[in-house]
Design an enzyme around this catalytic site. Sequence first.
Site, mmCIF file in Angstrom:
data_model
loop_
_atom_site.group_PDB
_atom_site.id
_atom_site.type_symbol
_atom_site.label_atom_id
_atom_site.label_comp_id
_atom_site.label_asym_id
_atom_site.label_seq_id
_atom_site.Cartn_x
_atom_site.Cartn_y
_atom_site.Cartn_z
ATOM 1 N N HIS A 308 0.804 -1.228 0.000
ATOM 2 C CA HIS A 308 0.000 0.000 0.000
ATOM 3 C C HIS A 308 0.831 1.269 0.000
ATOM 4 O O HIS A 308 0.279 2.356 0.191
ATOM 5 C CB HIS A 308 -0.913 0.046 1.219
ATOM 6 C CG HIS A 308 -1.990 -0.993 1.226
ATOM 7 N ND1 HIS A 308 -3.236 -0.768 0.689
ATOM 8 C CD2 HIS A 308 -1.996 -2.251 1.681
ATOM 9 C CE1 HIS A 308 -3.973 -1.856 0.844
ATOM 10 N NE2 HIS A 308 -3.235 -2.775 1.440
ATOM 11 N N LYS A 489 -7.625 13.647 4.723
ATOM 12 C CA LYS A 489 -6.812 12.425 4.641
ATOM 13 C C LYS A 489 -5.777 12.517 5.744
ATOM 14 O O LYS A 489 -5.611 13.592 6.335
ATOM 15 C CB LYS A 489 -6.136 12.313 3.285
ATOM 16 C CG LYS A 489 -5.461 13.623 2.818
ATOM 17 C CD LYS A 489 -4.940 13.545 1.398
ATOM 18 C CE LYS A 489 -5.986 13.675 0.331
ATOM 19 N NZ LYS A 489 -6.271 12.436 -0.385
ATOM 20 N N ARG A 490 -5.046 11.421 6.030
ATOM 21 C CA ARG A 490 -3.987 11.494 7.043
ATOM 22 C C ARG A 490 -3.078 12.686 6.754
ATOM 23 O O ARG A 490 -2.885 13.055 5.596
ATOM 24 C CB ARG A 490 -3.122 10.231 6.995
ATOM 25 C CG ARG A 490 -3.592 9.097 7.847
ATOM 26 C CD ARG A 490 -2.602 7.937 7.812
ATOM 27 N NE ARG A 490 -2.382 7.477 6.458
ATOM 28 C CZ ARG A 490 -1.174 7.234 5.940
ATOM 29 N NH1 ARG A 490 -0.076 7.436 6.656
ATOM 30 N NH2 ARG A 490 -1.053 6.784 4.715
ATOM 31 N N LYS A 495 1.482 14.049 1.108
ATOM 32 C CA LYS A 495 0.134 14.405 0.649
ATOM 33 C C LYS A 495 0.003 15.912 0.436
ATOM 34 O O LYS A 495 -0.923 16.393 -0.195
ATOM 35 C CB LYS A 495 -0.910 13.928 1.661
ATOM 36 C CG LYS A 495 -0.952 12.407 1.796
ATOM 37 C CD LYS A 495 -1.967 11.962 2.832
ATOM 38 C CE LYS A 495 -1.942 10.473 3.109
ATOM 39 N NZ LYS A 495 -2.663 9.654 2.105
ATOM 40 N N THR A 596 -8.217 6.831 -1.820
ATOM 41 C CA THR A 596 -9.577 6.337 -1.987
ATOM 42 C C THR A 596 -10.585 7.455 -1.744
ATOM 43 O O THR A 596 -11.716 7.373 -2.226
ATOM 44 C CB THR A 596 -9.873 5.147 -1.041
ATOM 45 O OG1 THR A 596 -9.322 5.441 0.244
ATOM 46 C CG2 THR A 596 -9.257 3.868 -1.569
ATOM 47 N N LYS A 600 -14.349 8.669 -3.478
ATOM 48 C CA LYS A 600 -15.586 9.025 -2.757
ATOM 49 C C LYS A 600 -16.061 10.425 -3.137
ATOM 50 O O LYS A 600 -17.261 10.665 -3.321
ATOM 51 C CB LYS A 600 -15.348 8.956 -1.241
ATOM 52 C CG LYS A 600 -15.015 7.566 -0.744
ATOM 53 C CD LYS A 600 -14.458 7.585 0.676
ATOM 54 C CE LYS A 600 -13.752 6.275 0.982
ATOM 55 N NZ LYS A 600 -12.814 6.370 2.113
HETATM 56 C C1 26V Z 1 2.263 4.147 8.013
HETATM 57 C C2 26V Z 1 2.342 4.713 9.252
HETATM 58 C C3 26V Z 1 3.354 5.708 9.501
HETATM 59 C C4 26V Z 1 3.083 6.527 10.719
HETATM 60 C C5 26V Z 1 2.647 5.691 11.885
HETATM 61 C C6 26V Z 1 1.445 4.912 11.589
HETATM 62 C C7 26V Z 1 1.456 4.316 10.246
HETATM 63 C C8 26V Z 1 0.561 3.347 9.966
HETATM 64 C C9 26V Z 1 0.493 2.764 8.741
HETATM 65 C C10 26V Z 1 1.330 3.179 7.765
HETATM 66 C C11 26V Z 1 1.219 2.557 6.453
HETATM 67 C C12 26V Z 1 0.242 3.301 5.700
HETATM 68 C C13 26V Z 1 -0.189 2.531 4.542
HETATM 69 C C14 26V Z 1 -1.422 3.158 3.974
HETATM 70 O O1 26V Z 1 -2.348 3.524 4.686
HETATM 71 N N1 26V Z 1 -1.445 3.264 2.690
HETATM 72 C C15 26V Z 1 -2.585 3.818 1.993
HETATM 73 O O2 26V Z 1 -3.344 2.719 1.529
HETATM 74 C C16 26V Z 1 -4.499 3.146 0.845
HETATM 75 C C17 26V Z 1 -5.295 1.911 0.509
HETATM 76 O O3 26V Z 1 -4.595 1.131 -0.418
HETATM 77 C C18 26V Z 1 -4.106 3.933 -0.383
HETATM 78 O O4 26V Z 1 -5.267 4.397 -1.015
HETATM 79 C C19 26V Z 1 -3.240 5.129 0.004
HETATM 80 O O5 26V Z 1 -2.758 5.777 -1.148
HETATM 81 C C20 26V Z 1 -2.069 4.656 0.841
HETATM 82 O O6 26V Z 1 -1.360 5.763 1.378
#
Ligand code: 26V
Length: 749
Positions: A308, A489-490, A495, A596, A600
Amino acid sequence: MRLQDFTDKPLDTCTDLELFNALMRYTTAAAEGRGYNEGKKKLYYISAEFLVGKLLSNNLINLGLYDAVRDELAAAGRSLAELEEYEHEPSLGNGGLGRLAACFLDSLATLGLPADGVGLAYHCGLFRQVFEWGKQAEVPDLWLTWGRESFLKPTGRHYTVHFGDFDLTSTMYELDVTGYGSRCGRLRLFDVDSVDEGVLHSGIGFDKHAIAKNLTLFLYPDDSDDAGRLLRVYQEYFMVANAARLLLDEAVSRGSDLHDLADYAQVQINDTHPTMVIPELIRLLVERGIGQDEAIRITGDVCAYTNHTILAEALETWPAAYIERVAPQLMPIIRDLDERVCAATDDDPAVRILDDRGNVHMAHIDIHVAHSVNGVAALHTKILEETELAPFYRLHPDKFNNKTNGVTFRRWLVECNPGLTALIDARIGEGWKTDAAQLERLLDYADDDATLAALAEVKQANKERFSSWLEGHQGVSLDTASVFDVQSKRLHEYKRQQLSLLWAIRTYLDIKDGVYPQRPVTLIYGAKAAPAYVAAKDIIHAIITLGRLVERDPDARGWLRVVMLENYNVTAAERLIPACDISEQISLASKEASGTSNMKFMLNGALTLGTMDGANVEIAQLVGPDNIYTFGLGSDEVIAHYQKADYNPADYYRKDARLAEALDFLVSPAMVNDADGTMLSRLYGNLTQKDWFMTMPDFESYCATKAEMLVAHENERVWARSCLVNIAQAGYFSSDRTIRQYNEDIWHL
Ligand code: 26V
């Protein structure tokens, strides 16, 4: 069945809590009455996150009970809408990854595919975001304390999980996943009875060493120290040890002799967090008498991996010493897998599982062992193959495939936008709810004045609905005649919330110079920053500070508003997205795997302002250049800049006076006097000296494209026509399509 059957008291005398619990019992009974999707082969979608959102309305809609329950409550003088407000949203996710998992569960159930989600029951979830002194602060989100009985069904299933120096017993809970007019699926969440919210001290702080008491307290506990990182490894192993036992038990009970496990079970590994399921399954198979070679082959046939993100810092690596401590039983297997890789690749260090500093590369385990590796949008998969994972693609070309993300239209249109749903139903019928491609029939109305006017009316009503919701929640009232320009978004530098912030500053300065936009603009942000992510918190502080400054300025207030929503979550998104005019999708090209929310927003009749990144590329192909606003560097150019390391923000600062003025404003007295100067200077220094995500090269084209968009917005008919084309072409982004493709290419359920 009626709601009244689920409570002894007359509905009009029940408290809100009694009514809410009765409603939950009612939907649970209705879901159980539907039964569950069954089959020989079953999918286990293992994920650290499931951002499911509120359950009540969604379940009522999917079960076909919404109207009846609303009317029954109304007859007793009670309001379903008020009870919806009463529900506390489960806090089981962070962003796109978790929301995607929730959309997938909806589609899996709706399509009748046998599937479980498997994850953890975090007591305090991610965190609840509050603003204090214009800064993000984090407090525990006690969603489970609020409603454990109403959300989670105990199952009586327990497993003993062996960690290096102690054991813990798990308890499995279940949550029904209702499909739209179909049978149900399940989300299975593991917990530990000894976990104790009493260990929390200030904010979200707690003793990170007391694993038995803290294991499932938080999703993504702070990993800025060793204890926090170790805790994440404990969580990950706990999750997959339970998942592996569950799937083996269920497969055996359905008749598997384990040699044929892949005919009974498929595992989708959602990002790298569940990767240890691979060595764990190998270990359990060997323990049950299967040879190591065969165990590896079977596990590979069972497991598939989704990537992802291409951000290197998000691709997990763990020191082998951590795994040695948490799950020592896995290390011999991980070493064996690494030796096999070495033997097959002439010791190529680029593809090794264990590097020479003793770190385990989790994604490398997935790619070598699993039978499928997929990216989440066409561009993302191409970048994985050609750049980020190129050495792996050369080794295993047949494993790589693309599955462009999707979203469930039941939540992201039927539930969140009843006005637009009614309009679409009236034009093309209801078939689109399970066959999203039918939305294309709306194109027949692209030049129908009445339809375009009705579309504009729905948008206006949604803006008003959102504004009154925001007024109630945050005490902020909005100008609903302004353009709603939204980025939710986050919070992450890639971003580029900082890019739209610089636009806002530029616009403010222009207004002070007497240059006004076509009509007032309300810039709305929703974003949480990871608690230890300093640069992201600086950006939030700058947004809030600018918002306050503009608010206080009578020259500007009528023309520009900058609003930061507190605690952006699924519930807020359901209100916000239908109200949006301009959807900001402005990541640095190549960095956003898919996105995503872009889907939406489009589905709810907003136009995209975006870079050619992630799924924006596919949106642009579908709607055509007249119906999307794109700008900025392309992914090839960005990748080349990184490879050559030739980008220098100072060049842009020197060349572009309007940009320099906007940047300097960040540390001007007007901003600093009302803010934390250290945070603003740090942001300023970061942007002017590093700007790792290349905000500056895109600033000019971003401003020009937004200006073009604001002009276009003034032609109501043409704008509405573009919105209609976007809605009509959104069918491709239904998660039903995505899940069908996963099933046809990967799972074969
Ligand atoms: C990264 C981090 C870094 C900071 C601490 C917490 C944390 C938790 C998870 C992640 C990995 C993030 C992966 C993620 O959310 N990717 C997103 O996945 C979506 C679904 O496929 C996609 O639409 C987004 O572009 C992508 O950023």
